[in-house]
Design a protein around this motif. Sequence first.
Motif, PDB file in Angstrom:
ATOM      1  N   CYS A  24      -4.707  16.404  -4.948  1.00  0.00           N
ATOM      2  CA  CYS A  24      -4.945  15.139  -3.634  1.00  0.00           C
ATOM      3  C   CYS A  24      -6.248  14.051  -5.282  1.00  0.00           C
ATOM      4  CB  CYS A  24      -5.078  15.770  -2.728  1.00  0.00           C
ATOM      5  SG  CYS A  24      -4.111  16.327  -1.927  1.00  0.00           S
ATOM      6  N   VAL A  53       3.068  11.892   1.471  1.00  0.00           N
ATOM      7  CA  VAL A  53       3.105  13.469   2.117  1.00  0.00           C
ATOM      8  C   VAL A  53       3.097  14.357   1.903  1.00  0.00           C
ATOM      9  CG1 VAL A  53       4.410  13.802   4.372  1.00  0.00           C
ATOM     10  CG2 VAL A  53       4.520  11.436   4.091  1.00  0.00           C
ATOM     11  N   GLY A  57       1.729   5.848   0.380  1.00  0.00           N
ATOM     12  CA  GLY A  57       0.967   6.610   0.499  1.00  0.00           C
ATOM     13  C   GLY A  57       1.927   8.031   0.211  1.00  0.00           C
ATOM     14  N   TYR A  98      -3.196   5.062  -5.197  1.00  0.00           N
ATOM     15  CA  TYR A  98      -1.873   5.665  -3.157  1.00  0.00           C
ATOM     16  C   TYR A  98      -3.925   5.363  -2.036  1.00  0.00           C
ATOM     17  CZ  TYR A  98       1.311   7.452  -5.972  1.00  0.00           C
ATOM     18  OH  TYR A  98       2.802   7.459  -6.264  1.00  0.00           O
ATOM     19  N   ASP A  99      -2.902   4.642  -1.129  1.00  0.00           N
ATOM     20  CA  ASP A  99      -4.052   4.528  -0.203  1.00  0.00           C
ATOM     21  C   ASP A  99      -3.981   5.917   0.772  1.00  0.00           C
ATOM     22  OD1 ASP A  99      -4.903   1.826  -0.776  1.00  0.00           O
ATOM     23  OD2 ASP A  99      -2.760   1.291  -0.908  1.00  0.00           O
ATOM     24  N   THR A 100      -2.894   6.635   0.943  1.00  0.00           N
ATOM     25  CA  THR A 100      -3.462   7.381   2.389  1.00  0.00           C
ATOM     26  C   THR A 100      -2.627   8.929   2.232  1.00  0.00           C
ATOM     27  OG1 THR A 100      -0.724   6.382   3.170  1.00  0.00           O
ATOM     28  CG2 THR A 100      -2.717   5.333   3.895  1.00  0.00           C
ATOM     29  N   LEU A 101      -2.437   9.320   2.675  1.00  0.00           N
ATOM     30  CA  LEU A 101      -2.050  10.760   2.616  1.00  0.00           C
ATOM     31  C   LEU A 101      -1.970  11.885   3.787  1.00  0.00           C
ATOM     32  CD1 LEU A 101      -1.839  13.386   0.640  1.00  0.00           C
ATOM     33  CD2 LEU A 101      -4.104  14.059   1.131  1.00  0.00           C
ATOM     34  N   TRP A 102      -1.030  11.621   3.545  1.00  0.00           N
ATOM     35  CA  TRP A 102      -0.265  12.223   5.417  1.00  0.00           C
ATOM     36  C   TRP A 102      -0.289  13.520   5.816  1.00  0.00           C
ATOM     37  CZ3 TRP A 102       1.031   8.794   9.480  1.00  0.00           C
ATOM     38  CH2 TRP A 102       0.522   7.052   9.175  1.00  0.00           C
ATOM     39  N   ARG A 142       0.693  -1.094  -0.173  1.00  0.00           N
ATOM     40  CA  ARG A 142       0.067  -0.289   0.208  1.00  0.00           C
ATOM     41  C   ARG A 142       1.269   1.368  -0.058  1.00  0.00           C
ATOM     42  NH1 ARG A 142      -5.094  -1.240   2.780  1.00  0.00           N
ATOM     43  NH2 ARG A 142      -5.581  -3.486   2.393  1.00  0.00           N
ATOM     44  N   GLU A 155      -5.830  10.108  -5.346  1.00  0.00           N
ATOM     45  CA  GLU A 155      -6.832   9.302  -5.080  1.00  0.00           C
ATOM     46  C   GLU A 155      -6.727   8.196  -6.599  1.00  0.00           C
ATOM     47  OE1 GLU A 155     -10.618   8.279  -2.946  1.00  0.00           O
ATOM     48  OE2 GLU A 155     -10.011  10.534  -4.038  1.00  0.00           O
TER      49      GLU A 155
END
Length: 61
Positions: free
Chosen positions: A36, A22, A20, A44-48, A18, A40
């Motif tokens: 962003c 930053v 993500g 991509y799975d996460t956004l920090w 996975r 998606e």
Amino acid sequence: MNTITLIRYARSQALAMRLGVVLPVAGPAIGLSAFCRGLEGLGYDTLWVGDRLVAGGYPGR
């Protein structure tokens, strides 16, 4: 589903990487929303983000 198919499916899910992103905590936020959404769309799975993504002016000015 037979047992072998179920095991293969479980392994593929557990081993899937996975990814993500930053975000920087400084600089203009122009186009950030579209950026962003594009991430998606790429899967991509996460956004920090940092806890100070939006900051006010400098103290004393």
